[in-house]
Scaffold this motif. Structure first.
Motif, short mmCIF file in Angstrom:
data_model
loop_
_atom_site.label_atom_id
_atom_site.label_comp_id
_atom_site.label_asym_id
_atom_site.label_seq_id
_atom_site.Cartn_x
_atom_site.Cartn_y
_atom_site.Cartn_z
N TYR A 120 -5.57 2.64 -8.86
CA TYR A 120 -6.10 1.75 -7.82
C TYR A 120 -6.06 0.40 -8.12
O TYR A 120 -5.79 -0.35 -7.02
CB TYR A 120 -7.60 2.32 -7.48
CG TYR A 120 -8.54 1.46 -6.66
CD1 TYR A 120 -8.11 1.21 -5.33
CD2 TYR A 120 -9.07 0.26 -7.32
CE1 TYR A 120 -8.95 0.53 -4.55
CE2 TYR A 120 -10.01 -0.47 -6.45
CZ TYR A 120 -9.67 -0.26 -5.02
OH TYR A 120 -10.60 -1.25 -4.00
N HIS A 156 -2.35 -0.81 -7.67
CA HIS A 156 -1.98 -0.89 -6.21
C HIS A 156 -2.70 -2.08 -5.51
O HIS A 156 -2.19 -2.77 -4.89
CB HIS A 156 -2.12 0.28 -5.68
CG HIS A 156 -1.34 1.39 -6.26
ND1 HIS A 156 0.03 1.15 -5.70
CD2 HIS A 156 -1.23 2.63 -6.90
CE1 HIS A 156 0.77 2.07 -6.42
NE2 HIS A 156 0.11 3.06 -7.07
N ARG A 157 -4.07 -2.39 -5.84
CA ARG A 157 -4.47 -3.46 -5.36
C ARG A 157 -4.07 -4.73 -5.57
O ARG A 157 -3.91 -5.63 -4.85
CB ARG A 157 -6.11 -3.15 -5.62
CG ARG A 157 -7.09 -4.43 -4.79
CD ARG A 157 -8.41 -4.37 -5.23
NE ARG A 157 -8.67 -4.73 -6.52
CZ ARG A 157 -9.90 -4.59 -7.24
NH1 ARG A 157 -10.93 -4.48 -6.60
NH2 ARG A 157 -10.27 -5.42 -8.22
N GLU A 158 -3.65 -4.84 -7.15
CA GLU A 158 -3.22 -6.27 -7.49
C GLU A 158 -1.72 -6.25 -7.05
O GLU A 158 -1.58 -7.46 -6.45
CB GLU A 158 -3.14 -6.06 -8.87
CG GLU A 158 -2.70 -7.35 -9.73
CD GLU A 158 -2.64 -7.09 -11.24
OE1 GLU A 158 -3.36 -6.51 -11.93
OE2 GLU A 158 -1.72 -7.74 -11.99
N LYS A 159 -1.04 -5.25 -6.80
CA LYS A 159 0.36 -5.64 -6.18
C LYS A 159 0.02 -5.90 -4.51
O LYS A 159 0.75 -6.87 -4.03
CB LYS A 159 1.14 -3.98 -6.36
CG LYS A 159 1.49 -3.95 -7.35
CD LYS A 159 2.46 -2.76 -7.35
CE LYS A 159 3.05 -2.13 -8.83
NZ LYS A 159 3.63 -1.29 -8.83
N ARG A 160 -0.81 -5.23 -3.95
CA ARG A 160 -1.02 -5.65 -2.43
C ARG A 160 -1.67 -6.96 -2.31
O ARG A 160 -1.08 -7.62 -1.44
CB ARG A 160 -2.18 -4.58 -1.73
CG ARG A 160 -2.69 -4.75 -0.49
CD ARG A 160 -3.91 -4.27 0.04
NE ARG A 160 -4.86 -4.81 -0.75
CZ ARG A 160 -6.02 -4.20 -1.04
NH1 ARG A 160 -6.02 -3.00 -0.84
NH2 ARG A 160 -6.99 -4.65 -1.73
N ASP A 161 -2.63 -7.41 -3.29
CA ASP A 161 -2.88 -8.91 -3.09
C ASP A 161 -2.07 -9.91 -3.46
O ASP A 161 -1.86 -10.77 -2.91
CB ASP A 161 -4.28 -9.10 -4.20
CG ASP A 161 -5.32 -8.23 -3.64
OD1 ASP A 161 -5.56 -7.66 -2.49
OD2 ASP A 161 -6.29 -8.06 -4.60
N LYS A 220 1.28 -9.66 -2.74
CA LYS A 220 2.16 -9.66 -1.68
C LYS A 220 1.50 -10.42 -0.64
O LYS A 220 1.99 -11.25 0.10
CB LYS A 220 2.29 -8.20 -0.93
CG LYS A 220 3.36 -7.57 -1.46
CD LYS A 220 3.57 -6.16 -1.08
CE LYS A 220 4.51 -5.62 -1.74
NZ LYS A 220 4.83 -3.87 -1.35
N THR A 221 0.15 -10.33 -0.34
CA THR A 221 -0.49 -11.16 0.65
C THR A 221 -0.51 -12.62 0.21
O THR A 221 -0.53 -13.33 1.09
CB THR A 221 -1.95 -10.70 1.04
OG1 THR A 221 -2.65 -10.69 -0.11
CG2 THR A 221 -1.96 -9.19 1.54
N GLU A 222 -0.67 -12.89 -0.89
CA GLU A 222 -0.65 -14.10 -1.42
C GLU A 222 0.53 -15.04 -1.28
O GLU A 222 0.58 -16.27 -1.17
CB GLU A 222 -1.11 -14.29 -2.82
CG GLU A 222 -2.81 -13.89 -3.00
CD GLU A 222 -3.20 -13.81 -4.50
OE1 GLU A 222 -2.36 -14.18 -5.21
OE2 GLU A 222 -4.29 -13.59 -4.64
#
Length: 108
Positions: free
Chosen positions: A88, A91-96, A98-100
């Motif tokens: 978790y 995946h959260r770190e990768k998602r964050d 990408k948004t940055e």
């Protein structure tokens, strides 16, 4: 020795195979971690380590539950939570990340 080997493999069934598959995946994560760390000459925990941990842990948990083996059940219970939580966070770190990197659009 022959009797011990005969007893060791006396329960060859689908559950035994599931337990072996789970144990191989569970042990394989150490090989993956070691190879990646050697490649980079420092201690690294790759994402594959956590996927092998959770896949092997689920197989071993199912095997332990079916065989009613409390040591396996106890050993895998907490581990599955830790493996899932690490995935978790990854995946959260990768998602964050990408948004940055997406430039914000400023409406005029």
């Amino acid at each position: 020795m022959h009797d011990w080997l005969a007893r060791l493999f006396s329960n060859l069934d689908a559950w035994f195979v599931l337990g072996i598959v789970g144990q191989v995946m569970f042990s394989g994560r150490f090989l993956v971690q070691w190879l990646v760390s050697e490649k980079h000459a420092k201690s690294i925990v790759p994402v594959a380590f956590w996927y092998l941990s959770i896949a092997g842990g689920i197989c071993l948990m199912v095997y332990g539950l079916q065989r009613a083996e409390p040591i396996i059940i106890l050993g895998q219970s907490f581990g599955l939570i830790v493996y899932a939580r690490n995935l978790y966070f990854i995946h959260r770190e990768k998602r964050d990340a990408k948004t940055e990197t997406i430039p914000s659009v400023v409406a005029e």
